[in-house]
Scaffold this active site. Structure first.
Site, PDB file in Angstrom:
ATOM      1  N   TYR A 136      39.801  40.983  35.201  1.00 44.13           N
ATOM      2  CA  TYR A 136      38.689  41.407  36.093  1.00 44.13           C
ATOM      3  C   TYR A 136      37.306  41.729  36.352  1.00 44.13           C
ATOM      4  CZ  TYR A 136      38.880  39.776  40.864  1.00 44.13           C
ATOM      5  OH  TYR A 136      38.272  39.178  42.265  1.00 44.13           O
ATOM      6  N   HIS A 141      31.403  39.914  40.407  1.00 47.47           N
ATOM      7  CA  HIS A 141      31.628  39.131  40.549  1.00 47.47           C
ATOM      8  C   HIS A 141      33.701  39.671  41.170  1.00 47.47           C
ATOM      9  CE1 HIS A 141      34.882  35.005  40.125  1.00 47.47           C
ATOM     10  NE2 HIS A 141      35.669  36.542  39.472  1.00 47.47           N
ATOM     11  N   ARG A 150      37.951  39.046  52.149  1.00 47.78           N
ATOM     12  CA  ARG A 150      38.530  40.045  53.183  1.00 47.78           C
ATOM     13  C   ARG A 150      37.330  40.582  53.535  1.00 47.78           C
ATOM     14  NH1 ARG A 150      41.043  40.926  48.420  1.00 47.78           N
ATOM     15  NH2 ARG A 150      39.631  42.472  47.666  1.00 47.78           N
ATOM     16  N   GLU A 208      33.254  33.298  30.915  1.00 49.11           N
ATOM     17  CA  GLU A 208      33.421  35.064  30.207  1.00 49.11           C
ATOM     18  C   GLU A 208      33.720  34.615  29.031  1.00 49.11           C
ATOM     19  OE1 GLU A 208      38.096  35.675  31.607  1.00 49.11           O
ATOM     20  OE2 GLU A 208      37.611  34.093  33.628  1.00 49.11           O
ATOM     21  N   ASP A 240      37.460  30.221  32.089  1.00 48.89           N
ATOM     22  CA  ASP A 240      38.845  30.039  32.161  1.00 48.89           C
ATOM     23  C   ASP A 240      39.088  28.979  33.409  1.00 48.89           C
ATOM     24  OD1 ASP A 240      41.299  30.953  33.116  1.00 48.89           O
ATOM     25  OD2 ASP A 240      40.694  32.306  34.031  1.00 48.89           O
ATOM     26  N   GLN A 247      44.913  28.347  43.782  1.00 51.01           N
ATOM     27  CA  GLN A 247      45.226  30.130  43.998  1.00 51.01           C
ATOM     28  C   GLN A 247      45.176  30.525  44.722  1.00 51.01           C
ATOM     29  OE1 GLN A 247      41.478  31.141  41.979  1.00 51.01           O
ATOM     30  NE2 GLN A 247      42.251  33.115  41.574  1.00 51.01           N
ATOM     31  N   TYR A 251      48.838  32.603  45.456  1.00 51.50           N
ATOM     32  CA  TYR A 251      48.298  33.657  44.461  1.00 51.50           C
ATOM     33  C   TYR A 251      48.746  34.707  44.938  1.00 51.50           C
ATOM     34  CZ  TYR A 251      44.979  36.329  47.471  1.00 51.50           C
ATOM     35  OH  TYR A 251      44.248  37.201  48.885  1.00 51.50           O
ATOM     36  N   LYS A 260      45.404  28.634  37.046  1.00 54.28           N
ATOM     37  CA  LYS A 260      44.552  29.093  35.866  1.00 54.28           C
ATOM     38  C   LYS A 260      46.015  28.790  34.621  1.00 54.28           C
ATOM     39  CE  LYS A 260      42.068  32.164  37.567  1.00 54.28           C
ATOM     40  NZ  LYS A 260      40.593  32.414  37.447  1.00 54.28           N
ATOM     41  N   THR A 364      35.566  36.879  35.302  1.00 51.89           N
ATOM     42  CA  THR A 364      34.250  36.112  35.240  1.00 51.89           C
ATOM     43  C   THR A 364      33.117  37.028  35.220  1.00 51.89           C
ATOM     44  OG1 THR A 364      35.401  34.520  36.741  1.00 51.89           O
ATOM     45  CG2 THR A 364      33.079  34.211  36.858  1.00 51.89           C
TER      46      THR A 364
HETATM   47 CA    CA Z   1      39.428  35.019  34.949  1.00 55.10          CA
END
Ligand code: CA
Length: 431
Positions: A136, A141, A150, A208, A240, A247, A251, A260, A364
């Site tokens: 990540y 991203h 958030r 990616e 991906d 998600q 998650y 995923k 990403t």
């Molecule tokens: Ca990914």
């Protein structure tokens, strides 16, 4: 005597007897020489090297005794996957690359019998991938996603600038470019009601790159950051595919799972770290006020790779009417906040063993500009800013029939342009 130095194989003056490799526009000039695996006439995988619009049949070259490599390397190059060759390490990779460059060099004898037209062959996965981890590592991203989900707090979680965040992904659904992607089902949670089981409504891509681990490490040992770059065999493009509605509900607390695990696509040609050497830049960038990284993650070489990339979308209607695909975004691998070397050093910091052919995804790739957002979630800002297509429709997320294509290439003054080819897939209806 073959020149086995890295410098010899990236010499920009070099030309091939394969004319289409020399036009300055090909992804695959003699300075690139990426490794892949194609289906032979007996149905079994054969190792190949892309050159212009052709593919060198490496096994045929070994059998014709025109590839000047040690016996152990020759043996591994006759296998149906690249794993054994990957496990041999940098000296072997460099010797084989130099030998292939010599075979295809404009000063060498012309051997068209060792080539296939790229358009005639079917590419397979280049390696039997044992384990796959997705990181990540692009701060923009992570910041964009943090802002969306958030809005009231710091968009980056407290660990983000201290360690490369990742999760262990699924290998069984990694497919090579060109494979259709079936829209997944999943458990979705509407805002105002109980969860339902349904076809995914918010299907997304993620732009990616991924690196293949070459030499690994024994369990209980670590790969030091100083050795990490030499342990990496090369890179491919990765998409991906992500089910955002699945998600969102699943998650927490353990991270992505079914959102995923239904498909990840990779491009078929692995561009080696030696071929990428002219396109390394220093970094990664840290901003003022960022915490210092701990010593085991401190970069010791210029190992940020400046690889450009672009994402294109075409609907089934656009393709039927011959309308050119729409560019959704463009970016660069240099926008990563954590490098592949740091990811490998961190991944093995516990003594976790890596094996030849393991795959590490970057996360990403998004940059600071709107045009550099690497997925539909960011491009449409969670569906609030739809993307208009030339066929008059709009997209918040991907629809059935959509074809997503990622291309990538490297350019730098004084170096010959190289490319990674492309990674594409068409969305098929849920079944
Ligand atoms: Ca990914």
């Amino acid at each position: 005597m073959t020149d086995c130095s890295m410098e010899g194989t990236i010499d920009s003056a070099r030309r091939s007897w394969v004319d289409t490799a020399n036009d300055g526009m090909s992804d695959f000039p003699i300075q690139n020489l990426p490794w892949g695996v194609f289906r032979g006439s007996d149905g079994v995988g054969r190792i190949g090297v892309a050159i212009g619009d052709r593919v060198l049949d490496v096994r045929a070259a070994v059998e014709a005794q025109v590839l000047d490599v040690p016996p152990e390397t020759a043996c591994s190059l006759c296998a149906g996957t690249l794993n054994a060759f990957m496990g041999q390490g940098q000296a072997s990779w460099r010797a084989a690359r130099a030998a292939v460059a010599m075979l295809l060099d404009g000063e060498s004898p012309v051997r068209p019998e060792l080539l296939h037209d790229m358009s005639d062959i079917e590419m397979l996965l280049p390696a039997a991938i044992g384990d796959y981890t997705d990181f990540y590592a692009a701060r923009c991203h992570a910041t964009n996603v943090g802002r969306m989900f958030r809005p009231d707090g710091d968009p980056l979680l407290p660990n983000y600038l201290h360690l490369p965040v990742g999760y262990h992904g699924r290998v069984s659904s990694i497919v090579v470019s060109g494979t259709d992607i079936v829209r997944p089902h999943g458990q979705l949670k509407p805002e105002d009601g109980p969860p339902v089981f349904s076809a995914c409504k918010l299907l997304d891509h993620e732009l990616e790159f991924a690196t293949f681990v070459g030499t690994g490490n024994e369990m209980g040992t670590r790969i030091a950051i100083a050795d990490a770059m030499d342990s990496l065999f090369g890179i491919v493009i990765l998409n991906d595919w992500s089910a955002r509605d699945v998600q969102k509900w699943e998650y927490q607390p353990l991270g992505p799972f079914n959102a995923k695990n239904f498909a990840s696509s990779i491009s078929p040609w692995i561009v080696t770290m030696d071929a990428l050497a002219p396109f390394r830049v220093s970094g990664p960038k840290r901003e003022s006020g960022d915490p210092e990284v701990l010593d085991y993650l401190k970069p010791v070489t210029d190992d940020v790779l400046d690889v450009q990339c672009a994402v294109h979308l075409s609907s089934a209607t656009m393709r039927a009417n011959g309308v050119e695909a729409l560019q959704l975004s463009q970016g660069t691998l240099a926008d990563l906040t954590w490098t592949f070397s740091q990811m490998l050093a961190h991944h093995t910091s516990t003594g976790c063993p890596m094996r030849p052919g393991d795959l590490l995804g970057s996360g990403t790739i998004s940059g600071p500009q709107k045009s550099a957002r690497g997925c539909m979630l960011e491009l449409s800002w969670r569906g609030t800013e739809p993307v208009e297509l030339p066929d008059g429709t709009e997209r918040k997320f991907l629809l059935d029939g959509d074809e997503l294509t990622i291309t990538a290439w490297c350019e730098s003054p004084g170096a010959i342009r190289i490319g990674l080819g492309s990674c594409s897939g068409i969305i098929q209806p849920a079944v």
